[in-house]
Design an enzyme around this catalytic site. Structure first.
Site, PDB file in Angstrom:
ATOM      1  N   ARG A  50       0.847  -1.211   0.000  1.00  0.00           N
ATOM      2  CA  ARG A  50       0.000   0.000   0.000  1.00  0.00           C
ATOM      3  C   ARG A  50       0.874   1.249   0.000  1.00  0.00           C
ATOM      4  O   ARG A  50       0.601   2.220  -0.685  1.00  0.00           O
ATOM      5  CB  ARG A  50      -0.964   0.005   1.197  1.00  0.00           C
ATOM      6  CG  ARG A  50      -1.673   1.352   1.350  1.00  0.00           C
ATOM      7  CD  ARG A  50      -2.966   1.323   2.156  1.00  0.00           C
ATOM      8  NE  ARG A  50      -2.953   0.439   3.288  1.00  0.00           N
ATOM      9  CZ  ARG A  50      -2.245   0.643   4.419  1.00  0.00           C
ATOM     10  NH1 ARG A  50      -1.497   1.719   4.558  1.00  0.00           N
ATOM     11  NH2 ARG A  50      -2.293  -0.234   5.395  1.00  0.00           N
ATOM     12  N   TYR A 105     -17.008  17.555 -14.547  1.00  0.00           N
ATOM     13  CA  TYR A 105     -17.306  16.124 -14.606  1.00  0.00           C
ATOM     14  C   TYR A 105     -18.322  15.786 -13.505  1.00  0.00           C
ATOM     15  O   TYR A 105     -18.131  16.164 -12.341  1.00  0.00           O
ATOM     16  CB  TYR A 105     -16.016  15.325 -14.417  1.00  0.00           C
ATOM     17  CG  TYR A 105     -16.253  13.834 -14.418  1.00  0.00           C
ATOM     18  CD1 TYR A 105     -16.607  13.170 -15.591  1.00  0.00           C
ATOM     19  CD2 TYR A 105     -16.145  13.095 -13.253  1.00  0.00           C
ATOM     20  CE1 TYR A 105     -16.846  11.809 -15.595  1.00  0.00           C
ATOM     21  CE2 TYR A 105     -16.383  11.728 -13.251  1.00  0.00           C
ATOM     22  CZ  TYR A 105     -16.734  11.099 -14.428  1.00  0.00           C
ATOM     23  OH  TYR A 105     -16.970   9.744 -14.424  1.00  0.00           O
ATOM     24  N   ASP A 118      -7.578  19.136 -13.581  1.00  0.00           N
ATOM     25  CA  ASP A 118      -7.928  17.815 -14.100  1.00  0.00           C
ATOM     26  C   ASP A 118      -7.497  17.800 -15.565  1.00  0.00           C
ATOM     27  O   ASP A 118      -8.102  18.463 -16.406  1.00  0.00           O
ATOM     28  CB  ASP A 118      -9.435  17.579 -13.945  1.00  0.00           C
ATOM     29  CG  ASP A 118      -9.854  16.172 -14.356  1.00  0.00           C
ATOM     30  OD1 ASP A 118      -9.186  15.590 -15.240  1.00  0.00           O
ATOM     31  OD2 ASP A 118     -10.845  15.661 -13.818  1.00  0.00           O
ATOM     32  N   LYS A 141      -9.023   6.960 -19.053  1.00  0.00           N
ATOM     33  CA  LYS A 141      -9.366   7.538 -20.343  1.00  0.00           C
ATOM     34  C   LYS A 141      -8.157   7.467 -21.292  1.00  0.00           C
ATOM     35  O   LYS A 141      -7.732   6.388 -21.625  1.00  0.00           O
ATOM     36  CB  LYS A 141      -9.876   8.966 -20.133  1.00  0.00           C
ATOM     37  CG  LYS A 141     -10.907   9.093 -18.985  1.00  0.00           C
ATOM     38  CD  LYS A 141     -12.225   8.405 -19.254  1.00  0.00           C
ATOM     39  CE  LYS A 141     -13.114   8.290 -18.020  1.00  0.00           C
ATOM     40  NZ  LYS A 141     -13.370   9.527 -17.305  1.00  0.00           N
TER      41      LYS A 141
HETATM   42  C1  PLP Z   1     -13.836   9.861 -15.988  1.00  0.00           C
HETATM   43  C2  PLP Z   1     -13.405  11.131 -15.379  1.00  0.00           C
HETATM   44  C3  PLP Z   1     -13.171  11.222 -14.006  1.00  0.00           C
HETATM   45  C4  PLP Z   1     -13.388  10.049 -13.058  1.00  0.00           C
HETATM   46  O1  PLP Z   1     -12.451   9.032 -13.277  1.00  0.00           O
HETATM   47  P1  PLP Z   1     -12.744   7.448 -13.085  1.00  0.00           P
HETATM   48  O2  PLP Z   1     -11.493   6.831 -13.578  1.00  0.00           O
HETATM   49  O3  PLP Z   1     -13.957   7.105 -13.869  1.00  0.00           O
HETATM   50  O4  PLP Z   1     -12.966   7.234 -11.618  1.00  0.00           O
HETATM   51  C5  PLP Z   1     -12.735  12.445 -13.507  1.00  0.00           C
HETATM   52  N1  PLP Z   1     -12.557  13.523 -14.314  1.00  0.00           N
HETATM   53  C6  PLP Z   1     -12.785  13.459 -15.640  1.00  0.00           C
HETATM   54  C7  PLP Z   1     -12.568  14.668 -16.493  1.00  0.00           C
HETATM   55  C8  PLP Z   1     -13.216  12.267 -16.220  1.00  0.00           C
HETATM   56  O5  PLP Z   1     -13.459  12.215 -17.535  1.00  0.00           O
END
Ligand code: PLP
Length: 394
Positions: free
Chosen positions: A52, A104, A176, A201
């Site tokens: 961890r 998001y 982000d 993504k």
């Molecule tokens: C998908 C997404 C998230 C969340 O991420 P997960 O991997 O689905 O938990 C956060 N911010 C953005 C811009 C996203 O597209």
């Protein structure tokens, strides 16, 4: 490889982990499943004690991520949401955050339904409007949280301008960077303190691994994040760390194709008689075009568009065949989603409508398929939608 800051990003990506295993010379860094590590002696450690806290496979990914984002430390998490939760654990009772309005949905839900229980409040605003941001600032404002471009409306925020505003007030800038990835945009170089990714993504890129990444700048912030990452424990597994690195090796090639395809389709839709608006920051008509060009070296593969008639939505989603009607984005396969009911259902109607997420909006995550096949699929679905509604005898 340890000194890849000198390399071009394409080379650094392709070589993630390839020089890190001196014992065998393995070109792909192995997956260390062990959760426990022998101590050489009392008070001694190999650097690894318990997985961890630190795992060899995850460490290779984390160090590579920190270098790619020009930060000091990287932290791999079990999802984008757990990365966000780990970052938000920096804040507590009475703290205030200023957050991008077109956000998001999951981040909004985390802030409003969970962080609110711990006394953290958030104000939502167009983060391009520095006067509006300044009006929201209180002595308790601890951070400004930006998505740029936003999903689904592709609003662009000037990261350097926000970071410059935040710094003198001791306010952290958190970005982000899921949609552009460090291949196209490096927020820390523009003044941000923390970068977060849903690595599910583009970084992973194949719709087959759920992961999140945090990169921090500065010793104190990096140490605090290390403490939170280990204490909360939402860490990425060794297998998923490997899977993510495997995806990241081809990030440069994929992003180039995603950008090419998405721009070509955006231009095709701009001329299409059934389309009202195309939201793509790579088009000169887009209000964020100049800032996007200045702070990023390219465009993401997702964009949104509004059809002229809401009745076409259902037949379009039914008639696309190559393009899948599915949530998520950033993978090699093209996916289309309907934000108002899929990804943005947790955002209140008045906020959704204020930013323009309505019943005629579709979001397209353009994959790396051949452009002719994608356009034929989309055009076919639009024509079928027109036929079906005309057949309904309006
Ligand atoms: C998908 C997404 C998230 C969340 O991420 P997960 O991997 O689905 O938990 C956060 N911010 C953005 C811009 C996203 O597209």
């Amino acid at each position: 490889m340890k000194d890849d800051r000198q390399l071009k990003i394409e080379s650094a990506l392709a070589q993630i982990g390839s020089l890190e295993d001196p014992a065998t010379g393995a070109v792909n860094f192995p997956i260390y499943h062990s959760t426990a590590y022998r101590h050489p002696g009392l008070g001694q450690s190999t650097g690894f004690d318990y997985t961890r806290t630190k795992n060899p496979t995850r460490t290779v990914l984390e160090e590579a991520s920190a270098r790619l984002e020009s930060g000091d430390a990287g932290f791999a998490c079990s999802s984008g949401m757990s990365a966000l939760q780990t970052i938000f654990a920096l804040f507590g009772q009475g703290d205030h955050l200023i957050v991008s309005l077109d956000l998001y949905g999951g981040t909004y839900r985390l802030l409003e339904r969970i962080l609110s229980k711990f006394g953290v409040t958030a104000s939502y605003v167009d983060t391009n409007d520095l006067d509006a941001i300044e009006k929201l600032r209180t002595p308790n404002t601890k951070a400004v949280f930006i998505e740029t471009p936003t999903n689904p409306l592709m609003m662009v925020t000037d990261i350097a301008a926000v970071a410059e505003w935040a710094k003198p007030h001791g306010i952290l800038t958190i970005v982000d960077n899921t949609l552009l990835t460090p291949f196209f945009q490096r927020p820390i170089e523009l003044g941000a303190d923390i970068v977060v990714h849903s690595a599910t993504k583009y970084l992973g890129g194949h719709n087959d691994v759920l992961a999140g990444l945090i990169v921090t700048k500065g010793k104190e912030l990096s140490e605090e994040m290390f403490f939170l990452h280990n204490s909360i424990g939402a860490v990425l597994s060794p297998t998923d760390s490997y899977q993510l690195m495997r995806g990241m090796k081809t990030l440069a090639l994929r992003m180039e194709r995603h950008e090419q395809n998405s721009l070509a389709i955006a231009r095709f839709l701009q001329e299409h008689p059934q389309i009202e608006t195309v939201y793509h920051p790579g088009l000169p008509e887009h209000p964020g075009y100049d800032v996007q060009n200045r702070q990023s070296s390219g465009n993401t593969g997702i964009f949104s568009f509004k059809v002229k008639d809401a009745r076409w939505i259902e037949p379009i989603l039914k008639n696309i065949r190559l393009i899948a009607f599915a949530e998520s984005l950033g993978g090699v396969e093209s996916l289309m989603t309907y934000p108002t009911v899929q990804t943005h259902a947790d955002i209140p109607l008045e906020i959704r409508e204020a930013v323009g997420v309505d019943e005629r909006l579709l979001r397209f995550s353009v994959g790396i398929e051949h452009i002719d096949d994608l356009i034929a699929d989309l055009d076919g679905a639009l024509q079928a939608a027109l036929r079906e509604t005309e057949g309904a005898g309006n």
